[in-house]
Each structure stands twice: as structure tokens, then as C-alpha cells.
Design an enzyme around this catalytic site. Structure first.
Site, short mmCIF file in Angstrom:
data_model
loop_
_atom_site.label_atom_id
_atom_site.label_comp_id
_atom_site.label_asym_id
_atom_site.label_seq_id
_atom_site.Cartn_x
_atom_site.Cartn_y
_atom_site.Cartn_z
N ASP A 82 0.62 -2.73 -2.70
CA ASP A 82 -0.02 -1.69 -2.74
C ASP A 82 -0.05 -0.69 -1.51
O ASP A 82 0.50 -0.85 -0.71
CB ASP A 82 -1.74 -2.49 -2.75
CG ASP A 82 -2.60 -1.36 -3.46
OD1 ASP A 82 -2.59 -0.30 -3.56
OD2 ASP A 82 -3.78 -2.15 -3.56
N ASP B 233 -5.49 4.13 -8.98
CA ASP B 233 -6.74 3.99 -8.84
C ASP B 233 -7.46 5.14 -9.72
O ASP B 233 -7.91 5.92 -9.25
CB ASP B 233 -7.33 3.74 -7.56
CG ASP B 233 -6.66 2.75 -6.76
OD1 ASP B 233 -6.51 1.62 -7.42
OD2 ASP B 233 -6.74 2.92 -5.35
N GLU C 216 2.47 4.83 -0.90
CA GLU C 216 2.89 6.21 -0.73
C GLU C 216 3.70 6.73 0.54
O GLU C 216 4.62 7.37 0.39
CB GLU C 216 1.75 6.89 -0.99
CG GLU C 216 0.98 6.78 -2.33
CD GLU C 216 0.22 5.50 -2.63
OE1 GLU C 216 0.26 5.29 -3.78
OE2 GLU C 216 -0.03 4.94 -1.69
#
Length: 949
Positions: free
Chosen positions: A552, A629, A555
Site C-alpha cells: 500500500d 481509494d 507512490e
């Protein structure tokens, strides 16, 4: 490699008007290096190399020499295998293979590529399409640069990773290639003009129309037509039920983009309030303007009483939208209504004015920083050929473990060991197919993020939990972040070795857990740090039986909603250099560490990674990507389709989305939805499940309400019945699905296929809401609440069959397809051969010993049935089965070819085939219990069956 040189150096040096330097051409074993004195675009050294017959590499610099670096996206063992020749004629250098000819203009340094017939495939901007500038980094060696190309007439342009604006064809668009939650950057584009471009740069990049969007203050803004004041009238109301009363002021710019910019908002109750901007816009240039929107909360934009945008996004994770509007010379009335919902909501409105003159005919890449400009041109007669070229450069996409292709259940999050186990038990007791249960974040103690240890109060015996999951014939995936709280042991050890980004610790920036904890991320660009990260995961999680990794925030999202400059500071420096130069590549190197670590620790167990961010080359590390998300809305679901299709066209075959969306509007939230909201919630999940069953990975996930099928609706409800139907249909299709998974590796195939890949029909170039799932099944998701029909375009082809009824339909027409609540329209192309399996409830339940083969007549067709060891890497050494099945329309003959491949652990000696033949005159429903037209056993030798007996 045999090279043929026609080197006429003396003639070239003294030809008039050339801009070459002395000793201007150097021949290497890979290609040519050309030196210029005064190329108009600033190029001093141009390098042209042939990787294969179809792939050319172009490198350019404004400096006197290349500073060589190792590519992150291109595989380390790339070999140059092309046979090429070159010659110089007047002011042109030609370098060619048997597939592509590159022409270099020795006056301007521009390049064009032609196919064997002499047709121009791609041409750099006339007169020189490069630009070089000094990059704004502390590393003086970096440059910023751009490369522009001439558009081909009517070509469609796709790829570039996953983006959330719902755009499919990127021709004439501006695309921001910046990693973000929900935006996965892959700097690879593919064109309908038989080529692709891999832009080998790791920094933030703009694609297409590479101009920077301008703030709306560049337009003429007036609060009223007779008003000399400049700006829009803004009302900040603390009561959204009375939006016309509140603080008023004139505003020329709406730029609340990130946390630092929120300080410019006036004081008002953002939780209960609303903001309205009204006035008039007059452009400097008449024509179609593209408005770019970053937003969270509810946003509605109206121009001249036309609603152009009306949507919602969770406040803490802004989304991206854009819309076009033709602004005339007269003032356009505008109204912008925003309900922020929290004190961390965001809104930014910018625009791009119409392009003028020759600029309309260009597209390009523009990057912030790099050692030199570097791109690969890939030619292919079909899009599959171009994608194969991309994987030649960046690595094969691995075959995922077979269980990955089954159904995954997840939620944010299972808070205890018992919650997780009870979910798996319920699926088995209720006979709902399931292969994977996912443990999301916060399974650790609250103050121990990065420990990779379970909280013993809530998960008292993780090993026993994992064993029970395995005993129930399921797998378990776990969420792992590259994040470490200050003070925990893993943080301390990495910090002592200089493996952490330090700035967030220096800032003492707290996160959102409890009262907040200070944290940072590890530097995945550091090989030693990657190795240590894997060692920590191995010791705490892999060694006790965890099957797969959910990576997760890759980025990397060190501090959510920070500005871009802050994000760079928080990951600076990397072990390889400035964060500006490596901003987009974190997810790639993070996945690399997990993949290499597990393959070393367990060489016979397939790695599986799911990562929120992606980058070119990540497919070689057995990584899939999900769309981040996203919001639980029908319009958000529709945007996912185009996002997933472009991701697939980026050469990355494994993509998934949160079925039902991740974050919900208040009407769906606690304690639970009721009335109309409950009806909409159930239909949303039903339609999303129908769509999700025909994506590469089939996965339910999200925040409250809980996403298990039995928590969405009772068993007798049509929502439950439909979701169960598509779950079971997915498992029936497992022979088909696993076969196309095998083709991803062996033939560089693509699972989720935009229509533009398979049909030479110009009408499909802008269709981003239908697609082929594998070679045969056309999927048309329903994305409108309470819709019971859907407009579907049937591409030009020999014909199509309704999958459910078997009814034949002609191609090259738009139909109104029936789409009742329980069913999503599915169509099968004539000539399709689709293998179905037995009813199963997990992928290891039964070997591939019985196949129900549906043959859709009307055209010739073939399908390659594939099988292998399912969970090992023996397929890399040839241990797999391929059985080519073909159908001849003229002869009405089905041929089962001889089985090829080495024996593997799941091979069955005999396969029982049952054949159902569907043709235009004899429609047959999708009924697995119907009496077959033909039955036979296959033991590996070739068979031929006449189907018209």
C-alpha cells in the site's frame, strides 16, 4: 551480428548547411552516435540504436557527452539482437532493419520512422522537436527536456498507466504523469498507427498537450455583466441549507489544491457549510477550453445553465476530472457549488486554452529531470505486437498463481483474528466460491506501524489463523506498507544504516492514527534497504505462512495531500539521486525487493504482489495494481473501466478495482444504509460485481458497510443472487481464464482488451466502456443506477451471440441490450471457442479433467487450452500443457491438436470434453446442464470431429 556500413563521412562533413561536428558519426555494435554543432533544438549528441527489428532506441543530450545511467524500467539483461544497416544520402542518414527504417535529418536532428512499404509511422516535430533546460534540482547534471511528435491523421492514443478522469483516447489531451493515490503512472503510449513509445524517464512528466494548465485568473472573470470588478463572487456559507448567506468576497483563483494552500480559505464551517462562486467568464481565445479539476466533497459546475460536472469524492483523497466547454467571445455565465464536508477538502480549477496553428498537430512528453532524453520506438502490425515489444524491453509478465484468478474477499479491515476466520468459514458454509482472504492494515499494535507483528490481543495466534485459512482451502494476503513509526525496532535498525527518508522525522509530522504518530518511509532505491525490508517481512510474516503481499501507499504517500514540492522533500535524497529525478519509480523498486527476496527464500512458490502504484516494468516482478481509494458511486465505477483499459494498454496485464468502491457517502455509512440508500447500495455492488467478475482480478474491498455478499443483501434478494451467479460463472470460466493468463506470459497477451485491440473498425477508437475479456467475451458493464437497458456497439465482425440466450446478432451496429438488475449484457463473437469447467468453490478443488466446450459458429476460430503447476515456476522451464483447439466454419470441423509441453504436477491423463454448438439458426442458452451435442475423451493425441453430423 552482421552490420553493413555505408559510411560517406567526407561527403557529409563538407556538404553545405549541415550542422554536424567534426568526427560526427560513430558506429557502435548497437547503432550510431551523431554529433551536432548547432542543431536548432539544442541537440549536441544523438544516439540511434536498434534493439530488435521492430524496436529503436533514441537518446539525445544538449551536453557534449552522455552520462550513462542504468534504466530502472528496462530490464537489466536486455540484449540487442537486430541486424541493421545504414547509409548517408545528402542531408539524411538512414538506418534500417527488415521492419523499420529510421531517417535522421542531419540539419535539424529530427527523426522519422517508416514501415517496409515506405509509409510514415511516426515523425518527430518538423524542424526539431526537442527542448532542453536546466532542471531545478540540487544535482547539476540533470536536465529537463521534452520531445514532440507530429500526430497522424485520426490515430487513437492510449496507455500511460491508470488515470481517473474517465478518458479513454488520449489524442488531443493533456495527461499529468504524477504518481498519486488512484493514479498509476506508466510512461508508455500505444497508437492505432502501429507503434508505441516507451519514455524512459522516472520524473514527473506531462504527455500529449504538454502545456501546464493555467489558473482561471488568466481568464477575464466578472461577478456581473455590468460590473467592472475582477473575479467571481464567492459566498462561504456555514450552513449548506442556506448557501446564499455567508462571508462574501471576490476571487480570481480557485486553488485549494493541497494542505499548504488550505490556509487561503476564509474561516467558515467546512463540515456543515458550502461555497458558491458565480459570475461570468470571457476568454482571451475563443474555442474549446479544457477545464481541469482537482476536488473532494460534492462539486457541481454549471455554465450557461448547462451542468458540466456533478459528482462527489471523499474529502481526504481528492480526485481528478476534466471537461471541455466552447467559450465564445461573449461572456459565459458560470456557477460553481462546493460542499467540502471537512476541514481537509480540496478544490482546484485550472484550464488549457485552445491550441493554435501547428501546435494542434503535435503531441509529446515533457519531463522534469533526467541525465538525458531517452525513448524507445516500438513498431507492430497489431497492438499485441507493440505490447510484446514493450515486454521485450521491460520484462515478461509472470503467470500469477491460479488461486489469484479466483474470488478475493476483503474489507477495511478485519479487526480481529476471529472476524477474519469467521468470514472464510461463512463462505465455505454458504457455498460461495472463495480463494483469497485479505488482511488489511492495522493488524499491528496501534503505536507499532512497521513492526510487521500482529497485535496479540486481537490476533492471539497468527500461525493458527493462517493454518485454518489454508485448511479451509483459501489463501491469505496481507497489507504491508513501507512505513515505520519513530521508535520501533525496525525503524531504529534502518535509521542506523541510513535507509530511511529523514525529513518527516525532522518535521515531527504526525499521521492520522489515534492522536497521531511520527513516521517515515524506507528508501526503496537503496538495494540494501530493500533487502532488509524483505528480511523483516520474511521473519515476521512469510515464515508463518502468509501467501501474498498487498503493498500500500507506494507512490510513496509519506504525507497525504502534501504539495508536490513537499512530497519531493520528504523522499529526498534517494540512494540513486534527487527525488525530482526518481519521483515516479518508487513502486517499481519496492516491488523488486519483495519479488527477489521471496524467489530466493522460496524458489518454487510463485510470488504475488498487489500494489497501489505502478510503473513501467513492474509486471516482471509478479505485481498487479488496483485503482486506489476510489468513491462508492456509479459514475466512479464507470471511470474505472477506461482506467483499467488504458492500464492494460500500458503493457501491464493485471489490474483490479475495489468492487463497490472504497469510500462511501454519508447516506451509506453507519449505522447502515436504509430505504432508497439501501436499494442504491445493493444495486451499486451488484453492478460492480458483474463488472468485476470480468476483470483480470476479482476482488471485493472497501470501508463500511461490510462488503461480504451476505452482509450486502439476504440470500433471497436479487442482489445476492446476481453476485453469487457471477462469482460462480467466474469459476466455471476458470479453464478459459487460466488459459489467457498463460498466454500473458507465453504470447505476451492481454486479458482486459479494449475493442481497439481486436477490431479494425474506426468506430471503436473512442469506446472506453466496452471491452473484450480474453479473445472471445465482450463485456458491457452497466454504470447507471436503475438502468435496465444499455446501448452497446457490436463491432464489425462475422457476428455476435448474446451469451445468455445464444441469439445471433449482426456486427457493425448499435443495439439496445436488455440489462435487467440481475444481468450485465455479455456477447460472444462468432468463431469463439470457450472452455467451461465444473462447478467448484476454490481453484484447487478439481483438476482440469472435464471441459464443457461452447463453440459459436459463423466464423473460423481457435483457442489454446493451457494448464501448468498453478503455484510453481516450472512453467519457465517448459513444464506446461498447451492444447490448440480450432474450428473451421467451412468444414464444420472441430480439431483438438496434440498436446505440447512437458509434464507438470497437475497434468491429467484424460480430459472428457462435452461440446455444445451454437449457430445463428440454433441458439442455445448458457446452460451447463444441457445435453451436449458431442462428447469424447482426449488423452493427448490429435482428434478431429465433424460438428454437422
Amino acid at each position: 551480428m552482421k552490420l553493413f556500413y555505408f559510411l560517406l563521412s567526407g561527403l557529409v562533413i563538407f556538404t553545405s548547411n549541415l550542422v554536424l561536428a567534426n568526427d560526427h558519426i560513430t558506429v557502435t555494435d548497437k547503432g550510431l552516435v551523431i554529433r551536432f554543432e548547432a542543431a536548432p533544438d539544442g541537440t549536441k549528441v544523438l544516439r540511434l540504436e536498434a534493439v530488435t527489428s521492430e524496436i529503436f532506441r533514441v537518446s539525445a543530450t544538449s551536453k557534449s557527452e552522455f552520462k550513462e545511467t542504468n534504466s530502472l524500467m528496462v530490464k537489466e539483461d536486455l540484449s540487442y539482437e537486430a541486424n541493421w544497416q545504414h547509409e548517408i544520402d545528402a542531408d539524411t542518414l538512414r538506418m534500417w532493419t527488415d521492419k523499420v527504417t529510421a531517417h535522421v535529418n542531419l540539419k535539424t536532428a529530427e527523426i522519422l520512422f517508416k514501415d517496409p512499404s515506405g509509409k510514415i509511422i511516426l515523425k518527430e516535430k518538423t524542424g526539431g522537436g526537442r527542448r532542453f533546460d536546466s532542471a531545478s534540482t540540487e544535482e547539476n547534471s540533470y536536465s529537463s527536456f521534452s520531445q514532440h511528435f507530429q500526430k497522424n491523421e485520426a490515430e487513437g492514443i492510449y496507455g500511460l498507466g491508470q488515470h481517473q478522469a474517465g478518458l479513454f483516447n488520449y489524442r488531443d489531451r493533456h495527461v499529468d504523469l504524477t504518481q498519486y493515490n488512484g493514479v498509476a503512472v506508466v510512461p508508455f503510449m500505444i497508437s492505432t498507427n502501429q507503434y508505441g513509445l516507451l519514455w524512459d524517464n522516472n520524473s514527473i512528466t506531462k504527455f500529449g498537450d504538454t502545456r501546464i494548465p493555467e489558473p482561471i485568473s488568466k481568464l477575464t472573470l466578472q461577478p456581473g455583466l455590468e460590473d467592472d470588478a475582477k473575479g467571481l463572487k464567492a459566498i462561504y456559507a456555514s450552513d449548506r441549507s442556506n448557501p446564499t448567506k455567508g462571508l462574501e468576497r471576490l476571487e480570481s483563483t480557485i486553488a485549494y489544491t493541497d494542505l499548504p494552500s488550505l490556509k487561503n480559505l476564509p474561516e467558515f464551517d467546512q463540515h456543515r457549510g458550502a461555497v458558491t462562486w458565480t459570475g461570468y467568464i470571457t476568454p482571451e481565445h475563443v474555442g474549446i477550453h479544457t477545464f481541469k479539476l482537482i476536488y473532494s466533497g460534492y462539486i457541481k459546475i454549471t455554465m450557461n445553465n448547462q451542468v458540466l460536472m456533478d459528482t462527489w469524492r471523499e474529502s481526504w483523497n481528492p480526485g481528478f476530472e476534466e471537461f471541455d466547454y466552447d467559450l465564445s467571445s461573449t461572456a459565459t455565465a458560470v456557477k460553481i457549488e462546493w460542499i467540502p464536508e471537512s476541514d481537509q477538502s480540496f478544490l482546484d480549477l485550472s484550464y488549457l486554452k485552445p491550441l493554435e496553428g501547428k501546435e494542434e498537430d503535435l503531441f509529446g512528453f515533457a519531463s522534469e529531470a533526467g541525465e538525458y532524453l531517452d525513448y524507445y520506438f516500438i513498431y507492430g502490425e497489431e497492438m499485441d505486437d507493440v505490447i510484446s515489444g514493450y515486454r521485450t524491453l521491460t520484462g515478461k509478465a509472470k503467470i500469477m498463481p491460479k488461486w489469484v484468478m479466483g474470488f478475493w474477499q476483503s474489507r477495511e479491515r478485519y479487526k480481529t483474528q476471529e472476524e477474519l476466520l469467521e468470514t472464510v468459514r461463512n463462505f465455505r458454509e454458504k457455498q460461495i466460491p472463495l480463494d483469497n482472504i485479505v488482511q488489511d492494515w492495522s493488524y499491528w499494535e496501534e503505536d507499532a506501524w512497521g513492526s510487521h507483528e500482529f497485535d496479540k490481543d486481537r490476533f492471539p495466534d497468527p500461525e493458527a489463523m493462517i493454518k485454518e485459512v489454508h485448511d479451509l482451502n483459501a489463501r491469505i494476503m496481507i497489507s504491508v506498507w513501507p512505513k515505520f513509526y519513530e521508535g520501533i525496532d525496525n525503524n531504529r535498525v534502518m535509521d542506523e544504516k541510513g535507509m530511511l527518508y529523514r525529513q518527516n522525522i525532522v518535521n515531527q509530522q504526525k499521521d492520522w492514527i489515534g492522536e497521531g504518530y511520527v513516521s517515515t518511509f524506507y528508501d526503496a532505491f537503496n538495494p540494501a534497504a530493500r533487502s532488509m525490508f524483505w528480511d523483516q517481512l520474511n521473519k515476521r510474516l512469510f515464515s508463518i505462512g502468509i501467501d501474498a503481499w498487498w503493498l500500500d501507499a507506494t507512490e510513496p504517500d509519506i504525507h497525504s495531500n502534501a504539495s508536490i514540492s513537499q512530497r519531493k522533500t520528504l523522499m529526498d535524497p534517494t540512494a540513486l539521486g534527487s527525488s525530482t529525478a526518481f519521483f515516479n519509480a518508487y513502486s517499481l523498486v519496492n516491488a523488486k525487493g519483495i519479488y527477489e527476496g521471496q524467489r530466493k527464500a522460496a524458489p518454487d512458490q510463485r510470488v504475488f504482489i498487489l500494489t497501489r502504484s505502478a510503473f513501467a516494468g513492474i509486471q516482471r516482478y509478479s505485481a498487479a495494481t488496483w485503482s486506489g481509494d476510489i468513491a462508492s458511486r456509479f459514475d466512479e465505477m464507470e471511470r474505472q473501466i477506461a482506467g483499467g483499459l488504458n492500464f492494460s494498454l500500458s503493457g501491464l496485464p493485471y489490474w483490479t478495482t475495489d468492487i463497490g468502491g472504497f469510500f462511501v457517502e454519508d447516506k451509506y455509512d453507519r449505522p447502515h444504509p436504509e430505504g432508497d440508500a439501501l436499494d442504491e447500495w445493493r444495486e451499486l455492488n451488484t453492478r460492480w460485481t458483474q463488472f468485476g467478475a470480468f476483470t483480470p482480478l476479482f476482488r471485493a474491498h472497501g470501508q463500511y458497510p461490510h462488503r461480504e455478499i451476505y452482509n450486502i443483501a439476504p440470500e433471497e434478494h436479487p442482489a445476492y443472487q446476481s453476485m453469487l451467479y457471477y462469482n460462480k460463472l467466474r469459476y466455471r470460466l476458470m479453464p478459459y481464464i487460466y488459459s489467457i493468463t498463460g498466454a500473458v506470459y507465453h504470447e505476451d497477451n492481454t486479458i482486459m482488451r479494449p475493442l481497439v485491440m481486436d477490431f479494425k473498425d474506426p468506430k471503436v477508437r473512442d469506446i472506453g466502456n466496452q471491452y473484450m475479456f480474453g479473445p472471445s467475451i465482450m463485456v458491457t458493464p452497466v454504470t447507471v443506477y436503475q438502468a435496465n437497458t444499455k446501448a452497446v456497439y457490436l463491432p464489425k465482425h462475422a457476428g455476435w451471440y448474446d451469451m445468455y440466450s445464444g441469439k445471433f446478432l449482426e456486427g457493425e451496429q448499435t443495439i439496445t441490450a436488455e440489462a435487467p438488475y440481475e444481468r450485465m449484457p455479455l456477447f460472444i463473437k462468432a468463431g469463439a471457442i470457450i472452455p467451461f469447467g465444473s462447478e467448484i468453490f476454490h481453484t484447487a478443488e478439481r483438476m482440469q479433467d472435464e471441459i464443457l466446450l461452447f463453440v459459436y459458429a459463423g466464423n473460423d476460430g481457435e483457442f489454446c487450452l493451457y494448464d501448468d503447476g498453478h503455484t510453481d515456476y516450472a512453467y519457465e522451464n517448459g513444464q506446461f500443457d498447451k492444447i490448440l483447439i480450432s474450428y473451421s466454419e467451412q468444414d464444420k470441423t472441430l480439431k483438438i491438436n496434440e498436446r505440447v509441453g512437458k509434464k507438470h504436477q497437475n497434468r491429467v491423463d484424460k480430459i472428457d470434453f462435452k461440446v455444445i454448438v451454437i449457430d445463428r439458426d440454433k441458439p442455445k442458452p448458457l446452460d451447463f446442464d444441457q445435453i451436449p451435442d458431442f462428447s469424447f475423451s482426449y488423452t493427448g493425441e490429435a482428434l478431429s470431429i465433424k460438428l454437422n453430423n
